[in-house]
Scaffold this motif. Structure first.
Motif, PDB file in Angstrom:
ATOM      1  N   PHE A  72       0.842  -1.201   0.000  1.00  0.00           N
ATOM      2  CA  PHE A  72       0.000   0.000   0.000  1.00  0.00           C
ATOM      3  C   PHE A  72       0.872   1.245   0.000  1.00  0.00           C
ATOM      4  CE2 PHE A  72      -1.656   3.483   2.503  1.00  0.00           C
ATOM      5  CZ  PHE A  72      -2.912   3.717   1.973  1.00  0.00           C
ATOM      6  N   PHE A  73       1.906   1.242   0.833  1.00  0.00           N
ATOM      7  CA  PHE A  73       2.714   2.436   1.018  1.00  0.00           C
ATOM      8  C   PHE A  73       3.685   2.658  -0.126  1.00  0.00           C
ATOM      9  CE2 PHE A  73       1.317   0.951   5.125  1.00  0.00           C
ATOM     10  CZ  PHE A  73       0.723   2.095   5.623  1.00  0.00           C
ATOM     11  N   LEU A  74       3.964   1.631  -0.886  1.00  0.00           N
ATOM     12  CA  LEU A  74       4.845   1.781  -2.038  1.00  0.00           C
ATOM     13  C   LEU A  74       4.187   2.680  -3.082  1.00  0.00           C
ATOM     14  CD1 LEU A  74       7.555   0.869  -3.219  1.00  0.00           C
ATOM     15  CD2 LEU A  74       6.351  -1.063  -4.260  1.00  0.00           C
ATOM     16  N   THR A  75       2.981   2.334  -3.520  1.00  0.00           N
ATOM     17  CA  THR A  75       2.295   3.167  -4.515  1.00  0.00           C
ATOM     18  C   THR A  75       1.775   4.461  -3.891  1.00  0.00           C
ATOM     19  OG1 THR A  75       0.316   1.807  -4.116  1.00  0.00           O
ATOM     20  CG2 THR A  75       1.640   1.282  -6.041  1.00  0.00           C
ATOM     21  N   TYR A  76       1.390   4.402  -2.628  1.00  0.00           N
ATOM     22  CA  TYR A  76       0.937   5.603  -1.917  1.00  0.00           C
ATOM     23  C   TYR A  76       2.053   6.642  -1.926  1.00  0.00           C
ATOM     24  CZ  TYR A  76      -1.057   8.306   2.013  1.00  0.00           C
ATOM     25  OH  TYR A  76      -1.576   9.294   2.813  1.00  0.00           O
ATOM     26  N   ALA A  77       3.266   6.208  -1.625  1.00  0.00           N
ATOM     27  CA  ALA A  77       4.401   7.127  -1.563  1.00  0.00           C
ATOM     28  C   ALA A  77       4.740   7.667  -2.951  1.00  0.00           C
ATOM     29  CB  ALA A  77       5.610   6.424  -0.958  1.00  0.00           C
ATOM     30  N   LEU A  78       4.788   6.792  -3.957  1.00  0.00           N
ATOM     31  CA  LEU A  78       5.186   7.217  -5.292  1.00  0.00           C
ATOM     32  C   LEU A  78       4.205   8.204  -5.916  1.00  0.00           C
ATOM     33  CD1 LEU A  78       6.457   3.810  -6.726  1.00  0.00           C
ATOM     34  CD2 LEU A  78       7.845   5.793  -6.079  1.00  0.00           C
ATOM     35  N   ALA A  79       2.938   8.137  -5.511  1.00  0.00           N
ATOM     36  CA  ALA A  79       1.927   9.024  -6.087  1.00  0.00           C
ATOM     37  C   ALA A  79       1.717  10.303  -5.277  1.00  0.00           C
ATOM     38  CB  ALA A  79       0.591   8.275  -6.215  1.00  0.00           C
ATOM     39  N   ALA A 256      14.639  16.007   8.015  1.00  0.00           N
ATOM     40  CA  ALA A 256      13.227  15.771   8.347  1.00  0.00           C
ATOM     41  C   ALA A 256      12.754  14.446   7.757  1.00  0.00           C
ATOM     42  CB  ALA A 256      12.362  16.926   7.829  1.00  0.00           C
ATOM     43  N   ILE A 257      13.195  14.134   6.535  1.00  0.00           N
ATOM     44  CA  ILE A 257      12.823  12.865   5.901  1.00  0.00           C
ATOM     45  C   ILE A 257      13.350  11.687   6.707  1.00  0.00           C
ATOM     46  CG2 ILE A 257      13.362  11.393   3.910  1.00  0.00           C
ATOM     47  CD1 ILE A 257      13.096  13.941   2.174  1.00  0.00           C
ATOM     48  N   ALA A 258      14.593  11.775   7.181  1.00  0.00           N
ATOM     49  CA  ALA A 258      15.179  10.670   7.952  1.00  0.00           C
ATOM     50  C   ALA A 258      14.371  10.392   9.220  1.00  0.00           C
ATOM     51  CB  ALA A 258      16.630  11.003   8.314  1.00  0.00           C
ATOM     52  N   VAL A 259      13.995  11.455   9.921  1.00  0.00           N
ATOM     53  CA  VAL A 259      13.203  11.277  11.146  1.00  0.00           C
ATOM     54  C   VAL A 259      11.839  10.693  10.807  1.00  0.00           C
ATOM     55  CG1 VAL A 259      12.118  12.478  13.090  1.00  0.00           C
ATOM     56  CG2 VAL A 259      14.409  13.141  12.358  1.00  0.00           C
ATOM     57  N   TYR A 260      11.220  11.215   9.745  1.00  0.00           N
ATOM     58  CA  TYR A 260       9.875  10.756   9.375  1.00  0.00           C
ATOM     59  C   TYR A 260       9.901   9.306   8.896  1.00  0.00           C
ATOM     60  CZ  TYR A 260       5.108  11.118   7.591  1.00  0.00           C
ATOM     61  OH  TYR A 260       3.775  10.937   7.368  1.00  0.00           O
ATOM     62  N   PHE A 261      10.953   8.900   8.212  1.00  0.00           N
ATOM     63  CA  PHE A 261      11.100   7.520   7.743  1.00  0.00           C
ATOM     64  C   PHE A 261      11.066   6.549   8.929  1.00  0.00           C
ATOM     65  CE2 PHE A 261      13.849   3.888   6.608  1.00  0.00           C
ATOM     66  CZ  PHE A 261      13.182   3.427   5.480  1.00  0.00           C
ATOM     67  N   VAL A 262      11.840   6.846   9.964  1.00  0.00           N
ATOM     68  CA  VAL A 262      11.853   5.986  11.155  1.00  0.00           C
ATOM     69  C   VAL A 262      10.508   6.021  11.860  1.00  0.00           C
ATOM     70  CG1 VAL A 262      12.935   5.607  13.406  1.00  0.00           C
ATOM     71  CG2 VAL A 262      14.347   6.245  11.445  1.00  0.00           C
ATOM     72  N   HIS A 263       9.905   7.201  11.911  1.00  0.00           N
ATOM     73  CA  HIS A 263       8.580   7.325  12.539  1.00  0.00           C
ATOM     74  C   HIS A 263       7.558   6.435  11.849  1.00  0.00           C
ATOM     75  CE1 HIS A 263       4.558   9.113  13.043  1.00  0.00           C
ATOM     76  NE2 HIS A 263       4.977   9.458  14.254  1.00  0.00           N
ATOM     77  N   GLN A 264       7.583   6.437  10.521  1.00  0.00           N
ATOM     78  CA  GLN A 264       6.611   5.644   9.771  1.00  0.00           C
ATOM     79  C   GLN A 264       6.875   4.145   9.895  1.00  0.00           C
ATOM     80  OE1 GLN A 264       3.764   7.225   7.709  1.00  0.00           O
ATOM     81  NE2 GLN A 264       4.390   8.262   9.576  1.00  0.00           N
ATOM     82  N   ILE A 265       8.131   3.740   9.958  1.00  0.00           N
ATOM     83  CA  ILE A 265       8.438   2.339  10.243  1.00  0.00           C
ATOM     84  C   ILE A 265       7.778   1.930  11.558  1.00  0.00           C
ATOM     85  CG2 ILE A 265      10.285   0.774  11.002  1.00  0.00           C
ATOM     86  CD1 ILE A 265      12.105   2.038   8.944  1.00  0.00           C
ATOM     87  N   THR A 266       7.902   2.801  12.558  1.00  0.00           N
ATOM     88  CA  THR A 266       7.376   2.500  13.894  1.00  0.00           C
ATOM     89  C   THR A 266       5.865   2.407  13.902  1.00  0.00           C
ATOM     90  OG1 THR A 266       9.248   3.710  14.848  1.00  0.00           O
ATOM     91  CG2 THR A 266       7.399   3.217  16.308  1.00  0.00           C
ATOM     92  N   ILE A 267       5.215   3.428  13.375  1.00  0.00           N
ATOM     93  CA  ILE A 267       3.759   3.495  13.510  1.00  0.00           C
ATOM     94  C   ILE A 267       3.082   2.353  12.754  1.00  0.00           C
ATOM     95  CG2 ILE A 267       3.489   5.160  11.615  1.00  0.00           C
ATOM     96  CD1 ILE A 267       1.116   6.318  13.109  1.00  0.00           C
ATOM     97  N   TYR A 268       3.546   2.053  11.547  1.00  0.00           N
ATOM     98  CA  TYR A 268       2.840   1.030  10.783  1.00  0.00           C
ATOM     99  C   TYR A 268       3.201  -0.381  11.210  1.00  0.00           C
ATOM    100  CZ  TYR A 268       0.695   4.641   8.057  1.00  0.00           C
ATOM    101  OH  TYR A 268      -0.068   5.707   7.696  1.00  0.00           O
ATOM    102  N   CYS A 384       8.922  10.036   0.884  1.00  0.00           N
ATOM    103  CA  CYS A 384      10.122   9.347   1.357  1.00  0.00           C
ATOM    104  C   CYS A 384       9.883   8.689   2.707  1.00  0.00           C
ATOM    105  CB  CYS A 384      11.287  10.334   1.456  1.00  0.00           C
ATOM    106  SG  CYS A 384      11.827  10.996  -0.123  1.00  0.00           S
ATOM    107  N   GLY A 385       9.173   9.395   3.582  1.00  0.00           N
ATOM    108  CA  GLY A 385       8.886   8.828   4.891  1.00  0.00           C
ATOM    109  C   GLY A 385       8.024   7.587   4.806  1.00  0.00           C
ATOM    110  N   LEU A 386       7.071   7.617   3.879  1.00  0.00           N
ATOM    111  CA  LEU A 386       6.133   6.502   3.785  1.00  0.00           C
ATOM    112  C   LEU A 386       6.765   5.224   3.246  1.00  0.00           C
ATOM    113  CD1 LEU A 386       2.823   8.206   2.681  1.00  0.00           C
ATOM    114  CD2 LEU A 386       3.240   6.928   4.778  1.00  0.00           C
ATOM    115  N   PHE A 387       7.945   5.320   2.670  1.00  0.00           N
ATOM    116  CA  PHE A 387       8.630   4.075   2.339  1.00  0.00           C
ATOM    117  C   PHE A 387       8.902   3.286   3.620  1.00  0.00           C
ATOM    118  CE2 PHE A 387       9.796   6.192  -1.731  1.00  0.00           C
ATOM    119  CZ  PHE A 387       9.267   5.240  -2.572  1.00  0.00           C
TER     120      PHE A 387
END
Length: 437
Positions: A72-79, A256-268, A384-387
């Motif tokens: 889901f997050f692969l296409t969500y992020a790319l779009a 900001a992307i680096a922090v958000y990337f880790v955040h999204q790994i955690t939440i999902y 980038c974060g949603l990856f």
């Protein structure tokens, strides 16, 4: 009596005009946006509760489930970027309405998957359909709120995630117990009953959501001028960062992307695997698992409603983010060592700060961009974060399948959160760099 009333009115403190206007904007905009986000999160994460029964009925392994959750997050992020650029051009009302109709229909269509291949395809399509909603709302809030109030508004908006996860447990557990009704599985009822209301709500968005202050009938001309003046003053104070090429060269965007990337790994990872982890706590029914799954999200709602309002200066933003990320790491470590109530306390500690951190992250890139670069930049950070939303569940599914436990995965994420906390201390807002120049 008249003299007394006049004297009392004169003695009552007047509400400052800025405070009155901010309250009006929050009251008029946030309830509908929160409801929209509640529905979007219900529809993207309801496979967490459907995991066990879908796995049996369709023969999905833990790794296949994790991959499908992440796709889901692969296409969500790319779009994300093209979707936000389109919204900037055609307006929020039209584009959010379109997003809701397509995601609602596809989410209901999840009821008809037949195996791994169709499961993967539907998750990919759902990601495309919903792409642009979150960064679109982040962009939309910049049309109304200045930087000082934006973290507060974002925190209230993210309450939608908390409410969705509080509701999804009991609601999903109850819908799964419809198994066998009219020959359908419980998970099929879950997808249809939770997907179609988004299509109905799209009509309300089309009728009620203004594209910006200029089209808001409930604002006076003085209020519209006040909003325009505040946002113009903020724009004038920001560094000239209006081109996409400049955005890609700005190290603050990448931090900001680096922090958000880790955040999204955690939440999902927490969202998609929490019901399964709670299921190991004992002999629990789907409804009981759903109820216990809601507990950490109640803590998340408390955090989202409490802490973001304190993030009124760059220094406070960094401090809250730093301690928030460390708190999340500590919670996962606690959760990894317990199969009972203590584990649930650990997840609740992590959840307490999930949306506090997320509401503040976007203040940093939005302080450095303007115009179409702001629309593209917020979407790029989100993309980038949603990856992380793809990486987290996919890797966690592999870890669970190969080791039979999620503990090692929780340790890895806790370590990443500590690293993200250190990175967050280097974040700077636009006006800070200008002051230091």
């Amino acid at each position: 009596m008249t003299i007394l009333n006049t004297a009392t009115a004169a003695a009552a403190p007047a509400v400052p005009a800025e405070q009155r206007l901010n309250s009006l904007l929050l009251r008029k905009l946030l309830p509908l946006l929160v409801i929209v986000y509640v529905m979007s999160f219900l529809d993207r994460t309801n496979i967490a509760l459907a995991k066990a029964s879908m796995g049996i009925d369709l023969g999905l392994s833990a790794a296949a489930y994790g991959l499908g959750a992440g796709l889901f997050f692969l296409t969500y992020a790319l779009a994300e970027v093209p979707s936000n650029l389109i919204m900037h051009r055609v307006g929020a009302r039209f584009w959010i309405t379109r997003i809701m109709i397509t995601w609602g229909l596809l989410s209901a269509g999840m009821a008809f998957v037949q195996g791994e291949t169709s499961f993967y395809i539907m998750r990919l399509l759902l990601g495309v359909a919903e792409a642009g909603l979150f960064p679109g709302v982040m962009l939309y809030l910049t049309y109304w709120f200045d930087r000082e109030q934006r973290a507060r508004a974002t925190g209230y908006f993210l309450l939608g995630v908390c409410l969705a996860n509080i509701l999804s447990g009991p609601l999903g557990g109850a819908l799964l117990q419809m198994d066998g009704l009219l020959g359908w599985h419980g998970w099929q009822w879950l997808f249809v009953i939770e997907g179609l209301p988004a299509v109905a709500l799209a009509y309300v968005v089309w009728k009620k959501l203004p594209d910006g202050p200029a089209s808001a009938k409930w604002l006076s001309e003085a209020d519209k001028r006040d909003i325009e003046q505040r946002l113009s003053a903020e724009k004038a104070a920001a560094p000239p960062q209006t081109r996409l090429s400049q955005m890609f060269r700005d190290k603050q965007i990448w931090l900001a992307i680096a922090v958000y990337f880790v955040h999204q790994i955690t939440i999902y990872t927490v969202i998609f695997f929490l019901p399964g982890i709670i299921g190991t706590y004992g002999n629990l029914s789907p409804f009981q698992i759903g109820l216990l799954t809601s507990v950490p999200w109640i803590a998340a709602a408390i955090g989202a409603a409490t802490f973001p309002r304190l993030a009124t200066t760059p220094t406070r933003c960094r401090m809250i983010m730093f301690f928030g990320l460390l708190t999340m790491a500590a919670g996962l470590v606690i959760a990894s060592f317990s199969n009972s109530f203590i584990g649930l306390v650990g997840f609740s500690l992590t959840a307490l700060m999930l949306f506090v951190v997320q509401s503040i992250i976007f203040v940093f890139p939005s302080s450095r961009l303007s115009g179409s670069a702001l629309a593209a930049g917020l979407a790029f950070v989100t993309m980038c974060g949603l990856f992380g939303g793809f990486v987290g569940p996919s890797v966690m599914g592999l870890i669970e399948q190969t080791t039979g436990s999620t503990r090692n995965g929780l340790w890895v994420i806790a370590g990443l959160l500590v690293l993200a906390a250190l990175i967050s201390t280097r974040l700077r807002q636009g006006q800070e760099e200008k002051a230091q120049a």
